[in-house]
Scaffold this motif. Structure first.
Motif, mmCIF file in Angstrom:
data_model
loop_
_atom_site.group_PDB
_atom_site.id
_atom_site.type_symbol
_atom_site.label_atom_id
_atom_site.label_comp_id
_atom_site.label_asym_id
_atom_site.label_seq_id
_atom_site.Cartn_x
_atom_site.Cartn_y
_atom_site.Cartn_z
ATOM 1 N N LYS A 25 0.966 -1.294 0.028
ATOM 2 C CA LYS A 25 -0.058 0.060 0.113
ATOM 3 C C LYS A 25 0.959 1.230 0.108
ATOM 4 O O LYS A 25 0.600 2.277 -0.556
ATOM 5 N N VAL A 26 2.018 1.207 0.320
ATOM 6 C CA VAL A 26 2.999 2.526 0.675
ATOM 7 C C VAL A 26 3.256 2.954 -0.582
ATOM 8 O O VAL A 26 3.445 4.080 -0.916
ATOM 9 N N TYR A 27 3.522 1.947 -1.540
ATOM 10 C CA TYR A 27 3.971 2.317 -2.893
ATOM 11 C C TYR A 27 2.888 2.799 -3.659
ATOM 12 O O TYR A 27 2.986 4.055 -4.401
ATOM 13 N N SER A 28 1.656 2.324 -3.523
ATOM 14 C CA SER A 28 0.422 2.883 -4.131
ATOM 15 C C SER A 28 0.146 4.447 -3.504
ATOM 16 O O SER A 28 -0.036 5.249 -4.429
ATOM 17 N N LEU A 29 0.345 4.538 -2.202
ATOM 18 C CA LEU A 29 0.088 5.940 -1.559
ATOM 19 C C LEU A 29 0.935 6.913 -2.134
ATOM 20 O O LEU A 29 0.702 8.000 -2.283
ATOM 21 N N ALA A 30 2.189 6.386 -2.455
ATOM 22 C CA ALA A 30 3.218 7.340 -2.842
ATOM 23 C C ALA A 30 3.119 7.894 -4.261
ATOM 24 O O ALA A 30 3.235 8.899 -4.686
ATOM 25 N N PHE A 31 2.273 7.144 -5.092
ATOM 26 C CA PHE A 31 1.842 7.138 -6.411
ATOM 27 C C PHE A 31 0.812 8.355 -6.316
ATOM 28 O O PHE A 31 0.987 9.450 -7.051
ATOM 29 N N VAL A 32 0.041 8.049 -5.442
ATOM 30 C CA VAL A 32 -1.283 9.292 -5.136
ATOM 31 C C VAL A 32 -0.629 10.470 -4.889
ATOM 32 O O VAL A 32 -0.989 11.428 -5.222
ATOM 33 N N PHE A 33 0.366 10.385 -3.919
ATOM 34 C CA PHE A 33 0.766 11.522 -3.140
ATOM 35 C C PHE A 33 1.408 12.322 -4.311
ATOM 36 O O PHE A 33 1.259 13.705 -4.451
ATOM 37 N N GLY A 34 2.427 11.637 -5.017
ATOM 38 C CA GLY A 34 2.766 12.276 -6.216
ATOM 39 C C GLY A 34 2.115 12.969 -7.160
ATOM 40 O O GLY A 34 2.490 13.906 -7.820
ATOM 41 N N THR A 35 0.982 12.260 -7.399
ATOM 42 C CA THR A 35 0.121 12.660 -8.375
ATOM 43 C C THR A 35 -0.484 14.169 -8.081
ATOM 44 O O THR A 35 -0.966 15.060 -8.829
ATOM 45 N N ILE A 36 -0.950 14.090 -6.823
ATOM 46 C CA ILE A 36 -1.630 15.141 -6.306
ATOM 47 C C ILE A 36 -0.935 16.202 -5.640
ATOM 48 O O ILE A 36 -1.284 17.496 -5.825
ATOM 49 N N ILE A 37 0.314 16.066 -5.155
ATOM 50 C CA ILE A 37 1.083 17.310 -4.441
ATOM 51 C C ILE A 37 1.361 18.580 -5.014
ATOM 52 O O ILE A 37 1.201 19.373 -4.621
ATOM 53 N N PRO A 38 1.682 18.320 -6.296
ATOM 54 C CA PRO A 38 2.268 19.922 -7.074
ATOM 55 C C PRO A 38 0.852 20.828 -7.212
ATOM 56 O O PRO A 38 1.058 21.933 -6.545
ATOM 57 N N CYS A 81 13.543 15.365 -4.514
ATOM 58 C CA CYS A 81 13.427 13.925 -4.411
ATOM 59 C C CYS A 81 14.900 13.470 -4.273
ATOM 60 O O CYS A 81 15.284 12.660 -3.543
ATOM 61 N N GLY A 82 15.911 14.349 -4.679
ATOM 62 C CA GLY A 82 17.344 14.115 -4.378
ATOM 63 C C GLY A 82 17.721 14.165 -2.960
ATOM 64 O O GLY A 82 18.502 13.537 -2.376
ATOM 65 N N ALA A 110 11.183 7.065 -5.463
ATOM 66 C CA ALA A 110 11.213 7.020 -6.814
ATOM 67 C C ALA A 110 9.779 6.965 -7.678
ATOM 68 O O ALA A 110 9.448 7.609 -8.408
ATOM 69 N N ILE A 111 9.003 6.138 -6.951
ATOM 70 C CA ILE A 111 7.428 6.107 -7.470
ATOM 71 C C ILE A 111 6.922 7.450 -7.354
ATOM 72 O O ILE A 111 6.220 7.791 -8.198
ATOM 73 N N CYS A 112 7.014 8.090 -6.149
ATOM 74 C CA CYS A 112 6.666 9.604 -6.089
ATOM 75 C C CYS A 112 7.008 10.490 -7.079
ATOM 76 O O CYS A 112 6.530 11.149 -7.863
ATOM 77 N N PHE A 113 8.251 10.409 -7.465
ATOM 78 C CA PHE A 113 9.003 11.286 -8.355
ATOM 79 C C PHE A 113 8.394 11.009 -9.900
ATOM 80 O O PHE A 113 8.067 11.985 -10.495
ATOM 81 N N ILE A 114 8.155 9.538 -10.042
ATOM 82 C CA ILE A 114 7.594 9.349 -11.431
ATOM 83 C C ILE A 114 6.154 9.893 -11.543
ATOM 84 O O ILE A 114 5.833 10.308 -12.629
ATOM 85 N N ALA A 115 5.383 9.896 -10.309
ATOM 86 C CA ALA A 115 4.013 10.373 -10.407
ATOM 87 C C ALA A 115 4.136 11.883 -10.542
ATOM 88 O O ALA A 115 3.180 12.401 -11.359
#
Length: 133
Positions: A25-38, A81-82, A110-115
């Motif tokens: 779930k943590v990887y899925s949440l990282a993707f959601v976070f990365g998609t929404i945060i900007p 992210c760096g 990395a997943i968050c950055f990709i998102a």
């Protein structure tokens, strides 16, 4: 810039795909976070300052004009992210966290950055018809 529903759809579909692949779930949440945060930062901070959720008032706010170019740049997110990677490495190096947790942090980052990159690319190529779609 695509609207809210477009970003949420991409976040949900990406999270489901990542969960089916990783079973974490943590990887899925990282993707959601990365998609929404900007957009959450770009629209949220001026919205909180103004005390409104009116899209057009937020767009007219000078703070939005300051945040928009910063948060829409690939360089800003790459540096951020760096710094997360560097922080994780230093925490592991000083034995604050173990390698398993560092590995999860690195993969999540990395997943968050990709998102975030997907979000920024959508902002470049999709012309918004309304702030919803």
């Amino acid at each position: 810039m695509p609207g809210i529903l477009t970003h949420l759809t991409v976040a949900l579909v990406g999270a489901i795909i990542i969960y089916l692949i990783s079973q974490k779930k943590v990887y899925s949440l990282a993707f959601v976070f990365g998609t929404i945060i900007p957009d959450a930062i770009k629209f949220g901070i001026p919205g909180l300052k103004l005390g409104t959720i009116n899209f057009y008032k937020i767009l007219a706010d000078p703070l939005f004009g300051i945040l928009c170019p910063i948060l829409d740049s690939f360089e800003f997110w790459t540096i951020l992210c760096g710094l997360v990677f560097l922080t994780g490495y230093l925490l592991w190096e000083f034995k604050v966290i173990d390698w398993k947790n560092v590995r999860v942090l690195f993969i999540s980052n990395a997943i968050c950055f990709i998102a975030i990159v997907i979000h920024l690319v959508m902002d470049i190529f999709i012309i918004e018809k309304s702030y919803w779609i």
